[in-house]
Design a protein around this motif. Sequence first.
Motif, PDB file in Angstrom:
ATOM      1  N   ALA A  42       0.828  -1.195   0.000  1.00  0.00           N
ATOM      2  CA  ALA A  42       0.000   0.000   0.000  1.00  0.00           C
ATOM      3  C   ALA A  42       0.866   1.250   0.000  1.00  0.00           C
ATOM      4  O   ALA A  42       2.026   1.236   0.417  1.00  0.00           O
ATOM      5  CB  ALA A  42      -0.904  -0.006   1.230  1.00  0.00           C
ATOM      6  N   ARG A  43       0.299   2.341  -0.455  1.00  0.00           N
ATOM      7  CA  ARG A  43       1.049   3.599  -0.539  1.00  0.00           C
ATOM      8  C   ARG A  43       1.260   4.234   0.832  1.00  0.00           C
ATOM      9  O   ARG A  43       2.263   4.890   1.073  1.00  0.00           O
ATOM     10  CB  ARG A  43       0.310   4.575  -1.451  1.00  0.00           C
ATOM     11  CG  ARG A  43       1.053   5.862  -1.610  1.00  0.00           C
ATOM     12  CD  ARG A  43       0.448   6.746  -2.643  1.00  0.00           C
ATOM     13  NE  ARG A  43       1.231   7.969  -2.716  1.00  0.00           N
ATOM     14  CZ  ARG A  43       0.990   8.939  -3.560  1.00  0.00           C
ATOM     15  NH1 ARG A  43       0.006   8.842  -4.404  1.00  0.00           N
ATOM     16  NH2 ARG A  43       1.728  10.019  -3.557  1.00  0.00           N
ATOM     17  N   PHE A  44       0.305   4.037   1.755  1.00  0.00           N
ATOM     18  CA  PHE A  44       0.390   4.675   3.065  1.00  0.00           C
ATOM     19  C   PHE A  44       0.389   3.627   4.180  1.00  0.00           C
ATOM     20  O   PHE A  44      -0.146   2.536   4.005  1.00  0.00           O
ATOM     21  CB  PHE A  44      -0.783   5.641   3.263  1.00  0.00           C
ATOM     22  CG  PHE A  44      -0.851   6.700   2.215  1.00  0.00           C
ATOM     23  CD1 PHE A  44       0.073   7.727   2.187  1.00  0.00           C
ATOM     24  CD2 PHE A  44      -1.834   6.675   1.246  1.00  0.00           C
ATOM     25  CE1 PHE A  44       0.022   8.707   1.209  1.00  0.00           C
ATOM     26  CE2 PHE A  44      -1.911   7.648   0.268  1.00  0.00           C
ATOM     27  CZ  PHE A  44      -0.972   8.663   0.250  1.00  0.00           C
ATOM     28  N   ILE A  45       0.983   3.983   5.331  1.00  0.00           N
ATOM     29  CA  ILE A  45       1.063   3.082   6.483  1.00  0.00           C
ATOM     30  C   ILE A  45       0.688   3.829   7.756  1.00  0.00           C
ATOM     31  O   ILE A  45       0.646   5.058   7.785  1.00  0.00           O
ATOM     32  CB  ILE A  45       2.478   2.482   6.649  1.00  0.00           C
ATOM     33  CG1 ILE A  45       3.515   3.576   6.882  1.00  0.00           C
ATOM     34  CG2 ILE A  45       2.852   1.613   5.487  1.00  0.00           C
ATOM     35  CD1 ILE A  45       4.882   3.067   7.279  1.00  0.00           C
ATOM     36  N   GLY A  55      -6.848  -1.778   3.109  1.00  0.00           N
ATOM     37  CA  GLY A  55      -8.234  -2.216   3.158  1.00  0.00           C
ATOM     38  C   GLY A  55      -8.466  -3.409   4.071  1.00  0.00           C
ATOM     39  O   GLY A  55      -9.607  -3.779   4.330  1.00  0.00           O
ATOM     40  N   ARG A  56      -7.433  -4.025   4.566  1.00  0.00           N
ATOM     41  CA  ARG A  56      -7.583  -5.169   5.476  1.00  0.00           C
ATOM     42  C   ARG A  56      -7.750  -4.741   6.925  1.00  0.00           C
ATOM     43  O   ARG A  56      -8.279  -5.474   7.735  1.00  0.00           O
ATOM     44  CB  ARG A  56      -6.379  -6.093   5.370  1.00  0.00           C
ATOM     45  CG  ARG A  56      -6.287  -6.782   4.052  1.00  0.00           C
ATOM     46  CD  ARG A  56      -5.149  -7.759   4.042  1.00  0.00           C
ATOM     47  NE  ARG A  56      -4.988  -8.299   2.707  1.00  0.00           N
ATOM     48  CZ  ARG A  56      -3.862  -8.777   2.233  1.00  0.00           C
ATOM     49  NH1 ARG A  56      -2.794  -8.791   2.991  1.00  0.00           N
ATOM     50  NH2 ARG A  56      -3.805  -9.238   1.019  1.00  0.00           N
ATOM     51  N   HIS A  57      -7.227  -3.574   7.249  1.00  0.00           N
ATOM     52  CA  HIS A  57      -7.261  -3.079   8.619  1.00  0.00           C
ATOM     53  C   HIS A  57      -8.027  -1.765   8.656  1.00  0.00           C
ATOM     54  O   HIS A  57      -8.000  -0.988   7.709  1.00  0.00           O
ATOM     55  CB  HIS A  57      -5.837  -2.847   9.143  1.00  0.00           C
ATOM     56  CG  HIS A  57      -4.945  -4.030   8.973  1.00  0.00           C
ATOM     57  ND1 HIS A  57      -5.019  -5.135   9.773  1.00  0.00           N
ATOM     58  CD2 HIS A  57      -3.974  -4.297   8.071  1.00  0.00           C
ATOM     59  CE1 HIS A  57      -4.128  -6.023   9.386  1.00  0.00           C
ATOM     60  NE2 HIS A  57      -3.486  -5.530   8.345  1.00  0.00           N
ATOM     61  N   ARG A  58      -8.663  -1.512   9.781  1.00  0.00           N
ATOM     62  CA  ARG A  58      -9.397  -0.264   9.947  1.00  0.00           C
ATOM     63  C   ARG A  58      -8.438   0.851  10.350  1.00  0.00           C
ATOM     64  O   ARG A  58      -7.538   0.651  11.161  1.00  0.00           O
ATOM     65  CB  ARG A  58     -10.469  -0.406  11.012  1.00  0.00           C
ATOM     66  CG  ARG A  58     -11.589  -1.289  10.597  1.00  0.00           C
ATOM     67  CD  ARG A  58     -12.632  -1.319  11.665  1.00  0.00           C
ATOM     68  NE  ARG A  58     -13.722  -2.162  11.246  1.00  0.00           N
ATOM     69  CZ  ARG A  58     -14.904  -2.155  11.799  1.00  0.00           C
ATOM     70  NH1 ARG A  58     -15.148  -1.353  12.820  1.00  0.00           N
ATOM     71  NH2 ARG A  58     -15.839  -2.942  11.360  1.00  0.00           N
ATOM     72  N   SER A  70      -3.866   3.392  12.575  1.00  0.00           N
ATOM     73  CA  SER A  70      -4.659   2.169  12.524  1.00  0.00           C
ATOM     74  C   SER A  70      -5.457   2.066  13.823  1.00  0.00           C
ATOM     75  O   SER A  70      -5.040   2.574  14.872  1.00  0.00           O
ATOM     76  CB  SER A  70      -3.762   0.948  12.352  1.00  0.00           C
ATOM     77  OG  SER A  70      -2.946   0.765  13.481  1.00  0.00           O
ATOM     78  N   GLU A  71      -6.588   1.409  13.734  1.00  0.00           N
ATOM     79  CA  GLU A  71      -7.423   1.216  14.916  1.00  0.00           C
ATOM     80  C   GLU A  71      -6.660   0.407  15.963  1.00  0.00           C
ATOM     81  O   GLU A  71      -6.795   0.626  17.163  1.00  0.00           O
ATOM     82  CB  GLU A  71      -8.708   0.509  14.510  1.00  0.00           C
ATOM     83  CG  GLU A  71      -9.766   0.510  15.559  1.00  0.00           C
ATOM     84  CD  GLU A  71     -11.062  -0.084  15.049  1.00  0.00           C
ATOM     85  OE1 GLU A  71     -11.129  -1.327  14.923  1.00  0.00           O
ATOM     86  OE2 GLU A  71     -11.978   0.688  14.760  1.00  0.00           O
ATOM     87  N   ARG A  72      -5.833  -0.522  15.526  1.00  0.00           N
ATOM     88  CA  ARG A  72      -5.028  -1.334  16.439  1.00  0.00           C
ATOM     89  C   ARG A  72      -4.075  -0.460  17.251  1.00  0.00           C
ATOM     90  O   ARG A  72      -3.895  -0.674  18.458  1.00  0.00           O
ATOM     91  CB  ARG A  72      -4.229  -2.369  15.644  1.00  0.00           C
ATOM     92  CG  ARG A  72      -3.434  -3.304  16.532  1.00  0.00           C
ATOM     93  CD  ARG A  72      -2.562  -4.248  15.747  1.00  0.00           C
ATOM     94  NE  ARG A  72      -3.326  -5.030  14.793  1.00  0.00           N
ATOM     95  CZ  ARG A  72      -2.772  -5.842  13.905  1.00  0.00           C
ATOM     96  NH1 ARG A  72      -1.463  -5.973  13.847  1.00  0.00           N
ATOM     97  NH2 ARG A  72      -3.514  -6.527  13.075  1.00  0.00           N
ATOM     98  N   ALA A  73      -3.458   0.532  16.621  1.00  0.00           N
ATOM     99  CA  ALA A  73      -2.532   1.413  17.340  1.00  0.00           C
ATOM    100  C   ALA A  73      -3.266   2.224  18.399  1.00  0.00           C
ATOM    101  O   ALA A  73      -2.771   2.362  19.524  1.00  0.00           O
ATOM    102  CB  ALA A  73      -1.832   2.341  16.354  1.00  0.00           C
TER     103      ALA A  73
END
Length: 86
Positions: A42-45, A55-58, A70-73
């Motif tokens: 992906a272009r962004f992290i 698209g796999r992570h919110r 990321s929602e996880r962070a």
Amino acid sequence: MEAASHIKSIKNVTELQLVDNPAWCGDKESIKGDKYDDLQCARFICPVVGLEMNGRHRFCFLRSCGCVFSERALKEIKAEVCHKVF
């Protein structure tokens, strides 16, 4: 117009601060988003945990600064302040 009907004023708009993925080797000049590049990355992290915005992570953003995480962070840190690594 229905897609933007919830925007009443410029106060409802937030400019997002995205972090570039160093592994992404696509066309950085193509900012329109009308081209598909199958680069397997992906272009962004997420700047905190390094998850790709594929698209796999919110992902979510903070209204105060516009930083995207990321929602996880945000669940791991459990605070609503900017944790962007500079």
